[in-house]
Write a protein that holds these residues in place. Structure first.
Motif, PDB file in Angstrom:
ATOM      1  N   UNK A  85      47.012  43.345  33.620  1.00  0.00           N
ATOM      2  CA  UNK A  85      47.619  43.466  32.283  1.00  0.00           C
ATOM      3  C   UNK A  85      48.645  42.360  32.107  1.00  0.00           C
ATOM      4  N   UNK A  86      49.016  42.104  30.838  1.00  0.00           N
ATOM      5  CA  UNK A  86      50.035  41.067  30.625  1.00  0.00           C
ATOM      6  C   UNK A  86      51.439  41.655  30.583  1.00  0.00           C
ATOM      7  N   UNK A  87      51.523  43.029  30.701  1.00  0.00           N
ATOM      8  CA  UNK A  87      52.819  43.675  30.827  1.00  0.00           C
ATOM      9  C   UNK A  87      52.717  44.723  31.923  1.00  0.00           C
ATOM     10  N   UNK A  88      53.736  44.842  32.790  1.00  0.00           N
ATOM     11  CA  UNK A  88      53.681  45.857  33.849  1.00  0.00           C
ATOM     12  C   UNK A  88      53.483  47.267  33.310  1.00  0.00           C
ATOM     13  N   UNK A  89      54.002  47.514  32.100  1.00  0.00           N
ATOM     14  CA  UNK A  89      53.896  48.857  31.535  1.00  0.00           C
ATOM     15  C   UNK A  89      52.481  49.250  31.178  1.00  0.00           C
ATOM     16  N   UNK A  90      51.582  48.269  31.034  1.00  0.00           N
ATOM     17  CA  UNK A  90      50.201  48.553  30.689  1.00  0.00           C
ATOM     18  C   UNK A  90      49.322  48.844  31.918  1.00  0.00           C
ATOM     19  N   UNK A  91      49.889  48.712  33.137  1.00  0.00           N
ATOM     20  CA  UNK A  91      49.094  48.885  34.354  1.00  0.00           C
ATOM     21  C   UNK A  91      48.431  50.262  34.429  1.00  0.00           C
ATOM     22  N   UNK A  92      49.128  51.264  33.961  1.00  0.00           N
ATOM     23  CA  UNK A  92      48.649  52.636  34.124  1.00  0.00           C
ATOM     24  C   UNK A  92      47.894  53.140  32.905  1.00  0.00           C
ATOM     25  N   UNK A  93      47.538  52.242  32.018  1.00  0.00           N
ATOM     26  CA  UNK A  93      46.753  52.636  30.850  1.00  0.00           C
ATOM     27  C   UNK A  93      45.266  52.486  31.188  1.00  0.00           C
ATOM     28  N   UNK A  94      44.639  53.611  31.369  1.00  0.00           N
ATOM     29  CA  UNK A  94      43.231  53.636  31.748  1.00  0.00           C
ATOM     30  C   UNK A  94      42.359  53.956  30.550  1.00  0.00           C
ATOM     31  N   UNK A  95      41.174  53.389  30.452  1.00  0.00           N
ATOM     32  CA  UNK A  95      40.569  52.424  31.388  1.00  0.00           C
ATOM     33  C   UNK A  95      40.840  50.984  31.006  1.00  0.00           C
ATOM     34  N   UNK A  96      41.740  50.774  30.001  1.00  0.00           N
ATOM     35  CA  UNK A  96      41.934  49.432  29.472  1.00  0.00           C
ATOM     36  C   UNK A  96      42.396  48.428  30.526  1.00  0.00           C
ATOM     37  N   UNK A  97      43.245  48.856  31.488  1.00  0.00           N
ATOM     38  CA  UNK A  97      43.812  47.929  32.467  1.00  0.00           C
ATOM     39  C   UNK A  97      42.946  47.742  33.711  1.00  0.00           C
ATOM     40  N   UNK A  98      41.871  48.481  33.806  1.00  0.00           N
ATOM     41  CA  UNK A  98      41.027  48.428  35.005  1.00  0.00           C
ATOM     42  C   UNK A  98      40.127  47.190  34.959  1.00  0.00           C
ATOM     43  N   UNK A  99      40.055  46.487  36.114  1.00  0.00           N
ATOM     44  CA  UNK A  99      39.102  45.382  36.258  1.00  0.00           C
ATOM     45  C   UNK A  99      38.186  45.686  37.439  1.00  0.00           C
ATOM     46  N   UNK A 100      36.955  45.298  37.343  1.00  0.00           N
ATOM     47  CA  UNK A 100      36.032  45.434  38.469  1.00  0.00           C
ATOM     48  C   UNK A 100      34.930  44.394  38.322  1.00  0.00           C
ATOM     49  N   UNK A 101      34.342  44.053  39.452  1.00  0.00           N
ATOM     50  CA  UNK A 101      33.245  43.089  39.442  1.00  0.00           C
ATOM     51  C   UNK A 101      32.339  43.369  40.629  1.00  0.00           C
ATOM     52  N   UNK A 102      31.087  43.053  40.484  1.00  0.00           N
ATOM     53  CA  UNK A 102      30.107  43.171  41.557  1.00  0.00           C
ATOM     54  C   UNK A 102      29.091  42.062  41.352  1.00  0.00           C
ATOM     55  N   UNK A 103      28.901  41.231  42.357  1.00  0.00           N
ATOM     56  CA  UNK A 103      27.991  40.097  42.214  1.00  0.00           C
ATOM     57  C   UNK A 103      27.246  39.862  43.523  1.00  0.00           C
ATOM     58  N   UNK A 104      26.030  39.425  43.389  1.00  0.00           N
ATOM     59  CA  UNK A 104      25.240  39.025  44.553  1.00  0.00           C
ATOM     60  C   UNK A 104      24.594  37.687  44.287  1.00  0.00           C
ATOM     61  N   UNK A 105      24.571  36.841  45.288  1.00  0.00           N
ATOM     62  CA  UNK A 105      23.935  35.546  45.083  1.00  0.00           C
ATOM     63  C   UNK A 105      23.140  35.148  46.318  1.00  0.00           C
ATOM     64  N   UNK A 106      22.047  34.488  46.057  1.00  0.00           N
ATOM     65  CA  UNK A 106      21.160  33.984  47.111  1.00  0.00           C
ATOM     66  C   UNK A 106      21.257  32.470  47.095  1.00  0.00           C
ATOM     67  N   UNK A 107      21.523  31.893  48.264  1.00  0.00           N
ATOM     68  CA  UNK A 107      21.647  30.439  48.355  1.00  0.00           C
ATOM     69  C   UNK A 107      20.931  29.951  49.606  1.00  0.00           C
ATOM     70  N   UNK A 108      20.240  28.849  49.463  1.00  0.00           N
ATOM     71  CA  UNK A 108      19.534  28.281  50.602  1.00  0.00           C
ATOM     72  C   UNK A 108      19.274  26.811  50.388  1.00  0.00           C
ATOM     73  N   UNK A 109      19.080  26.079  51.453  1.00  0.00           N
ATOM     74  CA  UNK A 109      18.868  24.629  51.341  1.00  0.00           C
ATOM     75  C   UNK A 109      17.462  24.303  50.835  1.00  0.00           C
ATOM     76  N   UNK A 110      17.369  23.393  49.882  1.00  0.00           N
ATOM     77  CA  UNK A 110      16.084  22.957  49.351  1.00  0.00           C
ATOM     78  C   UNK A 110      15.807  21.492  49.667  1.00  0.00           C
ATOM     79  N   UNK A 111      16.806  20.646  49.393  1.00  0.00           N
ATOM     80  CA  UNK A 111      16.646  19.201  49.542  1.00  0.00           C
ATOM     81  C   UNK A 111      17.707  18.680  50.509  1.00  0.00           C
ATOM     82  N   UNK A 112      17.380  17.605  51.208  1.00  0.00           N
ATOM     83  CA  UNK A 112      18.312  16.949  52.133  1.00  0.00           C
ATOM     84  C   UNK A 112      18.813  17.924  53.195  1.00  0.00           C
TER      85      UNK A 112
END
Length: 477
Positions: free
Chosen positions: A335-362
């Motif tokens: 949040x941009x103010x400490x007072x907004x930290x406990x305002x749910x669900x507006x202040x909640x952040x979450x992320x989930x990511x998966x990536x596949x990487x492998x060599x192709x060239x060189x």
């Protein structure tokens, strides 16, 4: 529609990378040659002395006490123990790489964007609370937990951990090898010290004998039965023996300090029994069969474990050709103010990511590392074969040496007995003027040399048995 296209692209890319990753160089398939002769030359023993604990193998309590002290204080052994600790910590590192990495992040920031930008224009027209636009400049407070995990699809991390375990066990065998060598070094130096003590006693006895002959020749000179040349020759022989006495004193000091170094202590006298060195009987030897070396010799087991680790390193290097799957996630408050930290669900952040990487060239760098891992594996295999060959030859040499020294000692004992008799005979003949002084001098000199050689041969006998015990792999159990 857009999401379906994106998913299709990711699947196609993953399949392409997996296909490219399948085209990897083949593994080295060389197998170590561990075949050894069925028996040692002229040996039919089925058991060997390597199984005897060193406390039972050495009968001299003074030597046992010295070895005890060395095993507690020797710096080289302590360095080896720290190498074991380093290898143990490497296992913990590799185990940690198999698990997700989880962390906690807290932060605060200040951001001022341009008014005439998409973000600035949007912020100016946005109200979080009626009548209260977004502050400018904008603060940013966040508290979050994050995680990252590389999924071990190709067993790269597990093989890396197994290689670390093999290297840890290898350092343990290295410590055992250092231990058996330390025991042999202490025993070698101890027997050398006993030999020097007895050689010193022989030289002192010889000096007394030479002084007695000098006194006789002086009396004969006064009676005109000998010349000044004879007196000077006998005098020179006495001085030569006294000079040898100081040489032995220096060698004794060096041998004592060599033991003190192995014991990790400053110079002090080494407690020992100075009498009856020639009466010491070397331990009986049993060689067993050569195949027992693979079990008893720590250096062979160390080389075998290094080979196992090198093979796993090749698998790890090979896995680098395949694509890797990484999963990352985060959850927290922002949040941009400490007072907004406990305002749910507006202040909640979450992320989930998966990536596949492998060599192709060189992929040259990966290929080079794979080739190096293959070469290191072959090096480890050749080192393993060399360790087995070296162990067999060492035992064979010591077995032959023990037999030859036994025969040599018997002949030298007869030589000493004959020369002792000749000294008494030459002195009697000299007193009656039936031989000249030169024959007396040569007889005394030959007797001294033969006695010193007899002691040296006894020392070599004792050391040969110690080396045989070490070369069979005894001492570390």
């Amino acid at each position: 529609m857009y999401k379906n296209k994106l998913s299709g692209c990711l699947l196609a890319l993953s399949a392409a990378m997996a296909f490219a990753g399948c085209k990897v160089p083949s593994l080295a398939t060389s197998v170590a040659n561990t075949a050894v002769p069925e028996i040692y030359s002229n040996s039919k023993d089925s058991t060997n002395i390597a199984s005897i604990p060193w406390r039972s193998f050495f009968k001299d309590q003074n030597l046992v006490n010295l070895i005890d002290t060395a095993l507690k204080n020797n710096q080289e052994l302590k360095i080896t123990l720290q190498e074991i600790e380093i290898a143990k910590n490497e296992i913990r590192i590799k185990k940690g790489e198999l698990l997700p990495g989880v962390g906690l992040r807290a932060g605060a920031g200040l951001e001022k964007v341009g008014r005439y930008t998409s973000q600035g224009a949007g912020d100016a027209g946005t109200e979080i609370t009626p009548g209260k636009p977004v502050p400018d400049p904008l603060m940013d407070y966040n508290l979050s937990a994050y995680a990252h995990w590389e999924v071990d699809i190709w067993k790269k991390l597990r093989n890396s951990k197994k290689a670390a375990v093999s290297r840890y066990l290898s350092t343990v065998e290295g410590r055992n090898f250092a231990l058996t060598n330390l025991i042999a070094e202490v025993a070698d130096s101890y027997y050398e010290l006993l030999a020097l003590d007895n050689q010193m006693e022989i030289v002192k006895q010889n000096i007394a004998l030479q002084k007695n002959a000098l006194a006789i020749v002086k009396v004969q000179k006064e009676a005109a039965r000998a010349t000044e040349l004879a007196v000077q020759k006998f005098q020179a022989e006495v001085l030569t023996s006294k000079s040898l006495e100081f040489d032995l004193l220096q060698k004794t000091k060096e041998a004592e300090n060599r033991i003190n170094f192995l014991l990790g202590q400053y110079p002090q006298e080494i407690k020992r029994d100075r009498t009856n060195f020639l009466s010491l009987v070397p331990a009986s030897v049993q060689a067993g069969v050569p195949s027992q070396l693979l079990i008893n010799r720590p250096d062979i087991k160390q080389a075998e474990l290094e080979l196992a680790a090198a093979k796993l390193d090749v698998k790890v290097a090979r896995a680098a050709f395949y694509p890797s799957l990484d999963i990352s996630a985060a959850i927290g408050l922002q949040a941009f103010k400490p007072g907004y930290f406990l305002k749910f669900p507006e202040s909640v952040l979450y992320s989930l990511a998966g990536d596949v990487a492998g060599p192709l060239i060189n992929r040259n760098a990966i290929k080079a590392e794979f080739s190096s891992a293959n070469a290191r594996q072959l090096q480890a295999m050749y080192n393993y074969e060399r360790s087995i060959l070296n162990a067999y030859l060492e035992v064979s040499n010591q077995l032959s040496k023990i037999g030859n020294l036994e025969k040599s000692y018997a002949l030298k004992s007869e030589q000493v007995a004959a020369l002792n008799t000749s000294i008494a005979v030459s002195n009697d003949l000299f007193k009656s003027a039936r031989v000249d002084y030169f024959e007396v001098l040569m007889t005394q000199r030959d007797a001294l040399e033969s006695k010193l050689e007899l002691i040296e041969t006894k020392k070599e006998q004792l050391n040969a048995v110690v080396h045989f015990y070490r070369d069979l792999g005894g001492g570390w159990k």
